[in-house]
Design a protein around this motif. Structure first.
Motif, short mmCIF file in Angstrom:
data_model
loop_
_atom_site.label_atom_id
_atom_site.label_comp_id
_atom_site.label_asym_id
_atom_site.label_seq_id
_atom_site.Cartn_x
_atom_site.Cartn_y
_atom_site.Cartn_z
N VAL A 90 1.30 -1.27 -0.09
CA VAL A 90 -0.01 0.18 -0.21
C VAL A 90 0.52 1.29 0.35
O VAL A 90 0.64 2.12 -0.77
CB VAL A 90 -0.99 -0.08 1.56
N PHE A 91 2.26 1.82 0.00
CA PHE A 91 2.80 2.11 0.92
C PHE A 91 3.46 2.83 0.09
O PHE A 91 3.57 3.80 -0.77
CB PHE A 91 4.04 1.95 1.56
N LEU A 92 4.04 1.65 -1.36
CA LEU A 92 4.67 1.67 -2.34
C LEU A 92 3.38 2.53 -3.42
O LEU A 92 4.17 3.31 -4.32
CB LEU A 92 5.18 0.11 -2.88
N GLN A 93 2.89 1.93 -3.03
CA GLN A 93 1.37 2.59 -4.13
C GLN A 93 0.95 3.78 -3.83
O GLN A 93 0.97 4.53 -4.97
CB GLN A 93 0.32 1.77 -4.28
N ALA A 94 1.33 4.09 -2.51
CA ALA A 94 0.69 5.21 -2.77
C ALA A 94 2.00 6.67 -2.90
O ALA A 94 1.76 7.64 -3.73
CB ALA A 94 0.36 5.58 -1.09
N MET A 95 3.16 5.81 -2.82
CA MET A 95 4.44 6.52 -3.00
C MET A 95 4.61 6.26 -4.26
O MET A 95 4.70 7.50 -5.20
CB MET A 95 5.57 6.32 -2.31
N GLY A 96 4.08 5.52 -5.24
CA GLY A 96 4.28 5.94 -6.19
C GLY A 96 3.12 6.81 -7.43
O GLY A 96 3.27 7.53 -8.22
#
Length: 132
Positions: free
Chosen positions: A75-81
């Protein structure tokens, strides 16, 4: 120390270092403009402090992400992307709007930072909600 305690500790550290970075940014900005506009060495010192505190904040953030479980990391990676995409596309478009006089004022980085913060928060909220 349990995983939950570790994550709580890292969250607190991240909050502290983020607050310190925001404070150092404000001091470097407003101090240089209002308090010591003629003191070049003080301005440089404050910028060096700001970048050092920022580097520590980045490292604490990295440790925080590594402590998350796989779903939270996803979720963090998707939000940062999504946030990175908004930063690049939105930032360049915002700058172009200023350069081409489509907007009346100057493109200010503070506006972009607020948009990025809101984008990240919404992306995290939607991401976490989608995995419930």
């Amino acid at each position: 120390m349990s995983r939950k305690q570790e994550l709580k500790k890292l969250t607190t550290q991240l909050a502290i270092w983020t607050a310190l970075w925001i404070i150092s940014t404000a001091v470097a900005t407003f101090g240089s403009l209002l308090v010591w506009p003629e003191h070049y060495a003080v301005k440089v010192a404050l910028l060096l402090i700001n970048i050092t505190v920022g580097a520590v904040m980045i490292n604490v953030n990295r440790r925080y992400v590594l402590a998350l479980d796989e779903l939270q990391q996803k979720v963090f990676l998707q939000a940062m992307g999504i946030t990175l995409g908004v930063a690049v596309i939105g930032g360049i478009t915002y700058s172009l709007a200023d350069i081409t006089d489509v907007i009346s004022g100057d493109a200010e980085i503070s506006v972009l930072i607020m948009v990025l913060g809101i984008t990240y928060l919404i992306s995290m909220f939607v991401g976490m909600r989608s995995y419930r």
